[in-house]
Scaffold this active site. Sequence first.
Site, PDB file in Angstrom:
ATOM      1  N   ASP A  32      -2.108  10.572  -2.310  1.00 48.16           N
ATOM      2  CA  ASP A  32      -1.941   9.733  -2.508  1.00 48.16           C
ATOM      3  C   ASP A  32      -2.887  10.170  -4.405  1.00 48.16           C
ATOM      4  O   ASP A  32      -2.659   9.567  -5.503  1.00 48.16           O
ATOM      5  CB  ASP A  32      -3.034   8.900  -2.347  1.00 48.16           C
ATOM      6  CG  ASP A  32      -3.051   8.088  -1.618  1.00 48.16           C
ATOM      7  OD1 ASP A  32      -3.339   8.193  -0.081  1.00 48.16           O
ATOM      8  OD2 ASP A  32      -2.570   7.124  -1.348  1.00 48.16           O
TER       9      ASP A  32
ATOM     10  N   ARG B 194      -7.054  -0.775  -6.892  1.00 47.73           N
ATOM     11  CA  ARG B 194      -7.388   0.502  -5.755  1.00 47.73           C
ATOM     12  C   ARG B 194      -7.679   2.004  -6.303  1.00 47.73           C
ATOM     13  O   ARG B 194      -7.043   2.463  -7.312  1.00 47.73           O
ATOM     14  CB  ARG B 194      -6.489   1.319  -4.959  1.00 47.73           C
ATOM     15  CG  ARG B 194      -6.284  -0.430  -3.556  1.00 47.73           C
ATOM     16  CD  ARG B 194      -5.449  -0.155  -2.978  1.00 47.73           C
ATOM     17  NE  ARG B 194      -6.058   0.804  -1.598  1.00 47.73           N
ATOM     18  CZ  ARG B 194      -5.434   1.596  -0.600  1.00 47.73           C
ATOM     19  NH1 ARG B 194      -3.763   1.352  -0.532  1.00 47.73           N
ATOM     20  NH2 ARG B 194      -5.582   2.405  -0.117  1.00 47.73           N
TER      21      ARG B 194
ATOM     22  N   ARG C  25       0.817  -1.067   0.063  1.00 50.71           N
ATOM     23  CA  ARG C  25      -0.337  -0.036   0.116  1.00 50.71           C
ATOM     24  C   ARG C  25       0.965   1.086   0.048  1.00 50.71           C
ATOM     25  O   ARG C  25       2.228   0.992  -0.260  1.00 50.71           O
ATOM     26  CB  ARG C  25      -0.660  -0.074   1.307  1.00 50.71           C
ATOM     27  CG  ARG C  25      -0.774  -0.959   2.599  1.00 50.71           C
ATOM     28  CD  ARG C  25       0.079  -0.214   3.024  1.00 50.71           C
ATOM     29  NE  ARG C  25       0.512   1.429   3.497  1.00 50.71           N
ATOM     30  CZ  ARG C  25       1.511   2.117   3.456  1.00 50.71           C
ATOM     31  NH1 ARG C  25       2.318   1.944   3.810  1.00 50.71           N
ATOM     32  NH2 ARG C  25       0.722   3.390   3.976  1.00 50.71           N
ATOM     33  N   GLY C  26       0.539   2.512  -0.398  1.00 50.71           N
ATOM     34  CA  GLY C  26       0.813   3.533  -0.281  1.00 50.71           C
ATOM     35  C   GLY C  26       1.189   4.260  -1.883  1.00 50.71           C
ATOM     36  O   GLY C  26       1.782   3.132  -2.799  1.00 50.71           O
ATOM     37  N   ALA C  27       1.072   5.160  -1.558  1.00 46.14           N
ATOM     38  CA  ALA C  27       0.981   5.478  -3.506  1.00 46.14           C
ATOM     39  C   ALA C  27       1.926   5.324  -4.582  1.00 46.14           C
ATOM     40  O   ALA C  27       1.841   4.473  -4.906  1.00 46.14           O
ATOM     41  CB  ALA C  27       0.392   6.923  -3.972  1.00 46.14           C
TER      42      ALA C  27
ATOM     43  N   GLN D 285      -2.124   2.897   9.533  1.00 44.48           N
ATOM     44  CA  GLN D 285      -0.492   2.523   9.072  1.00 44.48           C
ATOM     45  C   GLN D 285       0.287   3.342   9.956  1.00 44.48           C
ATOM     46  O   GLN D 285       1.488   2.710   9.789  1.00 44.48           O
ATOM     47  CB  GLN D 285      -1.012   3.004   8.233  1.00 44.48           C
ATOM     48  CG  GLN D 285      -1.602   2.838   7.078  1.00 44.48           C
ATOM     49  CD  GLN D 285      -2.997   2.333   7.192  1.00 44.48           C
ATOM     50  OE1 GLN D 285      -3.873   3.684   8.229  1.00 44.48           O
ATOM     51  NE2 GLN D 285      -3.662   2.854   5.500  1.00 44.48           N
TER      52      GLN D 285
ATOM     53  N   ASN E 286      -5.435  12.928   0.091  1.00 47.47           N
ATOM     54  CA  ASN E 286      -4.179  11.891   1.356  1.00 47.47           C
ATOM     55  C   ASN E 286      -5.700  10.959   2.678  1.00 47.47           C
ATOM     56  O   ASN E 286      -6.053  11.304   2.495  1.00 47.47           O
ATOM     57  CB  ASN E 286      -2.960  12.328   2.382  1.00 47.47           C
ATOM     58  CG  ASN E 286      -2.377  11.748   2.769  1.00 47.47           C
ATOM     59  OD1 ASN E 286      -1.681  10.662   1.773  1.00 47.47           O
ATOM     60  ND2 ASN E 286      -1.908  11.834   3.966  1.00 47.47           N
ATOM     61  N   LYS E 287      -4.786   9.928   3.385  1.00 49.72           N
ATOM     62  CA  LYS E 287      -5.494   9.672   3.829  1.00 49.72           C
ATOM     63  C   LYS E 287      -6.746  10.239   5.173  1.00 49.72           C
ATOM     64  O   LYS E 287      -5.788  11.355   5.291  1.00 49.72           O
ATOM     65  CB  LYS E 287      -4.650   8.338   5.170  1.00 49.72           C
ATOM     66  CG  LYS E 287      -4.656   7.772   5.959  1.00 49.72           C
ATOM     67  CD  LYS E 287      -5.756   7.039   5.408  1.00 49.72           C
ATOM     68  CE  LYS E 287      -4.841   5.545   4.568  1.00 49.72           C
ATOM     69  NZ  LYS E 287      -5.774   5.221   3.652  1.00 49.72           N
TER      70      LYS E 287
HETATM   71  O1  MRU Z   1      -5.098   3.661   2.389  1.00 54.71           O
HETATM   72  P1  MRU Z   1      -3.344   3.220   2.354  1.00 54.71           P
HETATM   73  O2  MRU Z   1      -2.195   3.094   3.451  1.00 54.71           O
HETATM   74  O3  MRU Z   1      -3.035   2.730   0.571  1.00 54.71           O
HETATM   75  O4  MRU Z   1      -2.618   5.291   2.339  1.00 54.71           O
HETATM   76  C1  MRU Z   1      -1.653   5.494   2.023  1.00 54.71           C
HETATM   77  C2  MRU Z   1      -1.436   7.019   2.106  1.00 54.71           C
HETATM   78  O5  MRU Z   1      -2.260   7.972   2.105  1.00 54.71           O
HETATM   79  C3  MRU Z   1      -0.492   7.841   2.004  1.00 54.71           C
HETATM   80  O6  MRU Z   1      -0.034   8.969   2.808  1.00 54.71           O
HETATM   81  C4  MRU Z   1       0.293   8.368   0.852  1.00 54.71           C
HETATM   82  O7  MRU Z   1       0.196   7.351   0.183  1.00 54.71           O
HETATM   83  C5  MRU Z   1       1.432   8.990   1.040  1.00 54.71           C
HETATM   84  S1  MRU Z   1       2.455   7.224   0.408  1.00 54.71           S
HETATM   85  C6  MRU Z   1       4.039   7.836  -0.416  1.00 54.71           C
END
Ligand code: MRU
Length: 354
Positions: free
Chosen positions: A240, A90, A53-55, A199, A250-251
Site C-alpha cells: 500500500d 482511506r 479496494r487495493g492501493a 481478501q 502492506n495488509k
Molecule cells: O485493505 P485492502 O484490501 O485495500 O488492502 C489491500 C492490500 O493490502 C494489498 O495487498 C495492497 O493494496 C496491494 S494491492 C495491489
Amino acid sequence: MFVNHIHYRAIWPESNFKSVSIIDQTKLPFHFEHVQIDTLEKMIHAISCMQVRGAPLIGASAAYGLALAMLNDSSNAHLRLAAEQLIQSRPTAVNLAWAVNRMVSHLTHLLPHERVSAAWLEAAKIADEDVEQNRMIGQHGLALIAQAYQEKTFHILTHCNAGWLATVDFGTALSPIYAAHDAGLALHVWVDETRPRNQGASLTAWELGQHGVPHTVISDNAGGHLMQQGQVDMVIVGADRVAANGDVCNKIGTYLKALAADDNQIPFYAAVPSPTIDIELAHGRDIVIEERHHDEVAYMQGHTADGRLQSVRVIPVHSNAANPAFDVTPARLVTGIITEKGVFAPNQLAKGIG
Ligand code: MRU
C-alpha cells in the site's frame, strides 16, 4: 481481467461520462455484480466500505471520484473539498493521495467550465498508466520466477489480494504469476486467507480460479509451517506504501510472512507500481496505519446453502476486538521490489525508480 471469458477492468467510465462502473468486491466470490457510481459521495462510500479496494484501484477510483465531483460543481472550493474528502476515505495507501493530488494540480490551472472534460481525461490516463505499469511488473516478475524455476511445480505464497481486483487490470503481486502461468511454467499459489476481511480467500482465490492458476487457500497461520517443510519457493506480496528506504507497508500479517521467509531463506518480494512508492517518506515507521472497525474482526461473512450472504459473530459478545489493517515489513526482510522499471534491492529503490 477475464471473468467468464469476458474482458473487464476493475473500474470503467460509462459512455455518457456521467458515471463509472465498479465490480462490487464485497459480494465476491459468490456474486459478480457491477455497481454504477454517479456521485462523489457514492465513490467515497465505495472506497471506505471496500466495494473497491487495493492501493492502485483506490487511486484510480479517487481520480474518477473527482471527475464525478466536477460534474456537480467545478468551482475551486468544491475541487478542494472533494479532494480532502477523498484523501480521508482511506489513509494508508499512498496511491489515493497521489492520484487526488495529480488531479488537483492538473485541474487547478483550468477555468471551472474546462474542468469536467479534463477531469475525465486525466482519470482515464491514470487508469491506463496503472494497467501498463502492472503489465510491466508482470514481465519483470516473470524473469525472476523463470530464473528460479527448476522444471517442477514452483510454489508461490501471497497475502491479501494484489491481483486484477486490487488494480485497474493485471494486478501487482499476481501479475508475475499470470505472466508465468501464461508462459507455460508450472505454478501453484498458496493463498493466505487474510483475516479479518479474507481478501485472499474470497478475492485472490476467485481471480486465480478465473484465470485457471492452480492454488490452495491456507489459514493465515499456515505459511511458516509450509516454508519450514520446503513447500514455498518464493513469496510475492503487493504493498500500500513503500518508503524510500524500502520498508513495505502492506495488509496486516505481511510482516509475519516476511519473518518466516527470512528464517527459511526464501526470497520475499513486494510488487509495486511507482505511484505506491512514497519517495518523500524516509522510513516506514512514519506511515499512518488505518484502524478499521472492530466488527470486521468480531464477525465473518459467508454464503449460506440457500444462496444468501450472511454475517456471523465469531468472538464472545463482551470481548473487545482491535483491527489495525496494515503492518510495516522492514527493508532488511525484503529481497527485492518489483516495479514497472525493473527489480531493485530495497536500498537501491530510490535510485532505481529515479
Ligand atoms: O485493505 P485492502 O484490501 O485495500 O488492502 C489491500 C492490500 O493490502 C494489498 O495487498 C495492497 O493494496 C496491494 S494491492 C495491489
